[in-house]
Write a protein that holds these residues in place. Structure first.
Motif, mmCIF file in Angstrom:
data_model
loop_
_atom_site.group_PDB
_atom_site.id
_atom_site.type_symbol
_atom_site.label_atom_id
_atom_site.label_comp_id
_atom_site.label_asym_id
_atom_site.label_seq_id
_atom_site.Cartn_x
_atom_site.Cartn_y
_atom_site.Cartn_z
ATOM 1 N N ARG A 142 66.751 84.277 -49.931
ATOM 2 C CA ARG A 142 67.928 84.327 -49.050
ATOM 3 C C ARG A 142 68.905 83.225 -49.456
ATOM 4 O O ARG A 142 68.488 82.100 -49.740
ATOM 5 C CB ARG A 142 67.527 84.139 -47.584
ATOM 6 C CG ARG A 142 66.458 85.091 -47.085
ATOM 7 C CD ARG A 142 67.037 86.421 -46.760
ATOM 8 N NE ARG A 142 65.971 87.362 -46.413
ATOM 9 C CZ ARG A 142 66.187 88.473 -45.781
ATOM 10 N NH1 ARG A 142 67.402 88.809 -45.392
ATOM 11 N NH2 ARG A 142 65.193 89.291 -45.512
ATOM 12 N N GLU A 145 76.213 81.919 -47.600
ATOM 13 C CA GLU A 145 77.470 82.355 -48.199
ATOM 14 C C GLU A 145 78.022 81.274 -49.127
ATOM 15 O O GLU A 145 78.572 81.574 -50.183
ATOM 16 C CB GLU A 145 78.491 82.707 -47.110
ATOM 17 C CG GLU A 145 79.761 83.306 -47.685
ATOM 18 C CD GLU A 145 80.637 83.931 -46.630
ATOM 19 O OE1 GLU A 145 81.851 83.633 -46.658
ATOM 20 O OE2 GLU A 145 80.124 84.706 -45.791
ATOM 21 N N VAL A 148 76.202 81.505 -52.423
ATOM 22 C CA VAL A 148 76.658 82.690 -53.151
ATOM 23 C C VAL A 148 78.015 82.406 -53.795
ATOM 24 O O VAL A 148 78.251 82.726 -54.960
ATOM 25 C CB VAL A 148 76.722 83.927 -52.226
ATOM 26 C CG1 VAL A 148 77.409 85.097 -52.914
ATOM 27 C CG2 VAL A 148 75.312 84.311 -51.778
ATOM 28 N N ARG A 163 82.044 88.857 -54.624
ATOM 29 C CA ARG A 163 81.024 88.952 -53.568
ATOM 30 C C ARG A 163 81.160 90.275 -52.823
ATOM 31 O O ARG A 163 80.180 90.978 -52.580
ATOM 32 C CB ARG A 163 81.171 87.770 -52.610
ATOM 33 C CG ARG A 163 80.077 87.684 -51.557
ATOM 34 C CD ARG A 163 80.307 86.547 -50.578
ATOM 35 N NE ARG A 163 81.515 86.801 -49.789
ATOM 36 C CZ ARG A 163 82.530 85.944 -49.661
ATOM 37 N NH1 ARG A 163 82.506 84.763 -50.254
ATOM 38 N NH2 ARG A 163 83.578 86.262 -48.934
ATOM 39 N N VAL A 167 78.428 93.428 -52.582
ATOM 40 C CA VAL A 167 77.940 93.972 -51.302
ATOM 41 C C VAL A 167 78.277 95.455 -51.208
ATOM 42 O O VAL A 167 77.419 96.278 -50.851
ATOM 43 C CB VAL A 167 78.534 93.175 -50.110
ATOM 44 C CG1 VAL A 167 78.231 93.869 -48.783
ATOM 45 C CG2 VAL A 167 77.983 91.743 -50.101
ATOM 46 N N LEU A 172 74.002 93.249 -53.390
ATOM 47 C CA LEU A 172 73.676 92.189 -52.430
ATOM 48 C C LEU A 172 73.810 92.780 -51.038
ATOM 49 O O LEU A 172 74.658 93.642 -50.794
ATOM 50 C CB LEU A 172 74.658 91.010 -52.540
ATOM 51 C CG LEU A 172 74.572 90.062 -53.724
ATOM 52 C CD1 LEU A 172 75.605 88.949 -53.587
ATOM 53 C CD2 LEU A 172 73.183 89.470 -53.883
ATOM 54 N N THR A 173 72.976 92.299 -50.128
ATOM 55 C CA THR A 173 73.083 92.689 -48.725
ATOM 56 C C THR A 173 73.445 91.445 -47.938
ATOM 57 O O THR A 173 72.965 90.346 -48.247
ATOM 58 C CB THR A 173 71.754 93.287 -48.222
ATOM 59 O OG1 THR A 173 71.474 94.463 -49.003
ATOM 60 C CG2 THR A 173 71.828 93.666 -46.754
ATOM 61 N N ARG A 174 74.302 91.654 -46.910
ATOM 62 C CA ARG A 174 74.753 90.524 -46.102
ATOM 63 C C ARG A 174 74.415 90.802 -44.643
ATOM 64 O O ARG A 174 74.616 91.897 -44.139
ATOM 65 C CB ARG A 174 76.265 90.358 -46.250
ATOM 66 C CG ARG A 174 76.831 89.304 -45.308
ATOM 67 C CD ARG A 174 78.334 89.177 -45.438
ATOM 68 N NE ARG A 174 78.964 90.443 -45.125
ATOM 69 C CZ ARG A 174 80.107 90.864 -45.650
ATOM 70 N NH1 ARG A 174 80.747 90.124 -46.527
ATOM 71 N NH2 ARG A 174 80.622 92.017 -45.310
ATOM 72 N N ASN A 177 76.022 86.125 -42.395
ATOM 73 C CA ASN A 177 76.402 85.189 -43.466
ATOM 74 C C ASN A 177 75.225 84.727 -44.332
ATOM 75 O O ASN A 177 75.255 83.660 -44.927
ATOM 76 C CB ASN A 177 77.157 83.979 -42.925
ATOM 77 C CG ASN A 177 78.534 84.375 -42.422
ATOM 78 O OD1 ASN A 177 79.144 85.321 -42.942
ATOM 79 N ND2 ASN A 177 79.022 83.667 -41.425
ATOM 80 N N TYR A 179 72.803 86.194 -47.492
ATOM 81 C CA TYR A 179 72.813 87.227 -48.538
ATOM 82 C C TYR A 179 71.471 87.256 -49.252
ATOM 83 O O TYR A 179 70.804 86.235 -49.388
ATOM 84 C CB TYR A 179 73.910 86.913 -49.573
ATOM 85 C CG TYR A 179 75.301 86.979 -49.026
ATOM 86 C CD1 TYR A 179 76.105 88.078 -49.263
ATOM 87 C CD2 TYR A 179 75.829 85.930 -48.271
ATOM 88 C CE1 TYR A 179 77.401 88.138 -48.769
ATOM 89 C CE2 TYR A 179 77.118 85.989 -47.772
ATOM 90 C CZ TYR A 179 77.901 87.097 -48.028
ATOM 91 O OH TYR A 179 79.176 87.171 -47.535
ATOM 92 N N TRP A 180 71.116 88.439 -49.740
ATOM 93 C CA TRP A 180 69.946 88.577 -50.587
ATOM 94 C C TRP A 180 70.175 89.738 -51.532
ATOM 95 O O TRP A 180 70.953 90.640 -51.267
ATOM 96 C CB TRP A 180 68.664 88.756 -49.779
ATOM 97 C CG TRP A 180 68.629 89.984 -48.897
ATOM 98 C CD1 TRP A 180 68.141 91.212 -49.231
ATOM 99 C CD2 TRP A 180 69.105 90.081 -47.567
ATOM 100 N NE1 TRP A 180 68.271 92.070 -48.174
ATOM 101 C CE2 TRP A 180 68.866 91.400 -47.139
ATOM 102 C CE3 TRP A 180 69.694 89.194 -46.671
ATOM 103 C CZ2 TRP A 180 69.214 91.864 -45.872
ATOM 104 C CZ3 TRP A 180 70.032 89.644 -45.408
ATOM 105 C CH2 TRP A 180 69.793 90.959 -45.020
ATOM 106 N N ARG A 181 69.496 89.643 -52.639
ATOM 107 C CA ARG A 181 69.652 90.689 -53.653
ATOM 108 C C ARG A 181 68.908 91.925 -53.190
ATOM 109 O O ARG A 181 67.737 91.870 -52.818
ATOM 110 C CB ARG A 181 69.098 90.212 -54.983
ATOM 111 C CG ARG A 181 69.283 91.236 -56.062
ATOM 112 C CD ARG A 181 69.215 90.613 -57.425
ATOM 113 N NE ARG A 181 69.005 91.673 -58.392
ATOM 114 C CZ ARG A 181 68.401 91.521 -59.524
ATOM 115 N NH1 ARG A 181 67.960 90.342 -59.880
ATOM 116 N NH2 ARG A 181 68.258 92.523 -60.344
#
Length: 191
Positions: A142, A145, A148, A163, A167, A172-174, A177, A179-181
């Motif tokens: 994780r 922001e 990232v 960014r 997404v 990437l998922t948000r 605030n 984010y993770w791949r």
């Protein structure tokens, strides 16, 4: 002249490149004082007689240069340097280019010293670049922001757009605030 040497002197091609023997022959011609002197005169667009050699030595050197593909006696009876022979040697000595994947071509076009020159506008090229950028983020980790942004700023000054594209494309998922791949290719060999 031996048939093998004559074939090499004509600069025949073997296996898609000039034979090593032809390359050695031309280098040998450049090493010899008499042929080098005549070649120098021709390179300066002067008559071979201006090489300073006696007539017989000059004619012998011209014959060797002609057989080596470095000199030609044109239709007007004038000797001239065949400069293209050097290009032939360069191409023959160059290693064959390594095959490059379509993805690698895109990355080479858009990345300079690890930074994006521009974010591609065509979606297929953009996906290649985004997938490359996404590789920096470890799956399962994780990121804030801020973290990232720091990573993406290393690739391009418009880190916010980068960014957003990551997404939008599901790389990437948000959430809140954080984010993770969540997509892209994974290098299993390096893992």
């Amino acid at each position: 002249m031996l048939p093998r040497v004559a074939e090499a002197a004509r600069g025949t091609r073997e296996n898609g490149g000039m034979s090593d023997e032809a390359i050695r022959q031309v280098l040998g011609l450049l090493y010899q004082d008499d042929t080098l002197r005549v070649l120098s005169a021709l390179a300066l667009e002067r008559a071979p007689e201006e090489s300073g050699l006696e007539r017989d030595a000059m004619l012998l050197a011209l014959d060797r240069l002609k057989r080596g593909g470095l000199a030609v006696h044109d239709h007007e009876g004038v000797w001239r340097l065949r400069r293209e022979r050097f290009r032939e040697l360069l191409h023959a000595a160059a290693p064959p280019p390594e095959p490059v994947s379509p993805e690698e071509k895109v990355l080479r076009a858009f990345l300079v010293e690890g930074r994006l020159r521009a974010i591609p506008s065509k979606r297929d090229k953009q996906l290649v670049v985004l997938n490359y950028v996404a590789q920096v983020f470890e799956p399962g980790v994780r990121y804030s922001e801020k973290d990232v942004n720091v990573v993406l700023r290393a690739f391009h000054d418009d880190h916010a757009a980068l960014r957003r594209y990551l997404v939008d494309e599901g790389l990437l998922t948000r959430e809140n605030n954080v984010y993770w791949r969540s997509g892209g290719t994974v290098d299993v060999a390096g893992a």
